[in-house]
Design an enzyme around this catalytic site. Structure first.
Site, mmCIF file in Angstrom:
data_model
loop_
_atom_site.group_PDB
_atom_site.id
_atom_site.type_symbol
_atom_site.label_atom_id
_atom_site.label_comp_id
_atom_site.label_asym_id
_atom_site.label_seq_id
_atom_site.Cartn_x
_atom_site.Cartn_y
_atom_site.Cartn_z
ATOM 1 N N ARG A 70 0.826 -1.216 0.000
ATOM 2 C CA ARG A 70 0.000 0.000 0.000
ATOM 3 C C ARG A 70 0.856 1.260 0.000
ATOM 4 N NH1 ARG A 70 -4.486 -1.770 4.502
ATOM 5 N NH2 ARG A 70 -5.281 -3.568 3.344
ATOM 6 N N CYS A 71 1.853 1.263 -0.827
ATOM 7 C CA CYS A 71 2.838 2.349 -0.875
ATOM 8 C C CYS A 71 2.781 3.002 -2.250
ATOM 9 C CB CYS A 71 4.226 1.744 -0.624
ATOM 10 S SG CYS A 71 5.616 2.877 -0.769
ATOM 11 N N GLY A 72 3.170 4.253 -2.312
ATOM 12 C CA GLY A 72 3.247 4.921 -3.605
ATOM 13 C C GLY A 72 4.231 4.253 -4.549
#
Length: 158
Positions: free
Chosen positions: A34-36
Site C-alpha cells: 500500500r505504498c506509492g
C-alpha cells in the site's frame, strides 16, 4: 560473516538459507502493498523474468515499518502480489528492516552499504544488489525504478 550465513522465512512459512543462492546475483528489496512505490513490483517482476535464467534472484521482503503500508497476513501479501503484479519471484515473510527488531540480514546489508542519509532504510522499496561472490555492491533508494538497475545487473551477470 557473509550474506550466505543468513536465512529468512518465506511467505509460505519455510526457512530459506541464502547459501542456496551462492553464485547468483541477488536483488533484495523491502516491499509494501500500500505504498506509492508499490507499482515497482511490476518492474521487479520484469527483472526476474528477464534475468533469472542468467543468474538473478529477486527477493522481496515485506515490511510494515513505513506508514503501516504492509498490514496484511502472509496470505494477503502473496495474493495481492500475484493478482496485481503477477509476482512469482521469491517473497519473504514480513520483516523489520530498522530498529532493535530488524532482521539480522537487513542489519548486515545496512552495515555493508550506507544510504544517502546514513545506514537506516528510509522507506519501502530500498534495494540492495549483491554480486555472485556474496558482496553487497550497491544500494538504491526507493525512488530508483527497477528498470534503472538493468545495466548494473547485466554487468554482474556477464
Amino acid at each position: 560473516m557473509s550474506i550466505y550465513d543468513y536465512a529468512f522465512r518465506r511467505l509460505d512459512g519455510g526457512e530459506q538459507p541464502l547459501a542456496a543462492y551462492r553464485g547468483r546475483v541477488l536483488l533484495l528489496v523491502n516491499t509494501a502493498s500500500r505504498c506509492g512505490f508499490t507499482p515497482q513490483y511490476d518492474g521487479l517482476q520484469k527483472l526476474h523474468a528477464a534475468y533469472s535464467e542468467q543468474g538473478l534472484t529477486v527477493i522481496g521482503f515485506p515490511c510494515n515499518q513505513f506508514g503501516a503500508q504492509e498490514p496484511g497476513s502472509a496470505g494477503d501479501i502473496a495474493s495481492f502480489c500475484r493478482k496485481n503484479y503477477g509476482v512469482d519471484f521469491l517473497m519473504a515473510d514480513k520483516v523489520d528492516v530498522n530498529g532493535a527488531g530488524a532482521h539480522p540480514l537487513w542489519q548486515y546489508l545496512k552495515r555493508q552499504k550506507r544510504g544517502l542519509l546514513g545506514r537506516p532504510v528510509r522507506w519501502n522499496f530500498s534495494k540492495f544488489l549483491v554480486d555472485r561472490d556474496g558482496r553487497v555492491v550497491a544500494r538504491f533508494a526507493p525512488f530508483t525504478r527497477p528498470d534503472k538497475l538493468a545495466a548494473r545487473i547485466e554487468a554482474l551477470l556477464a
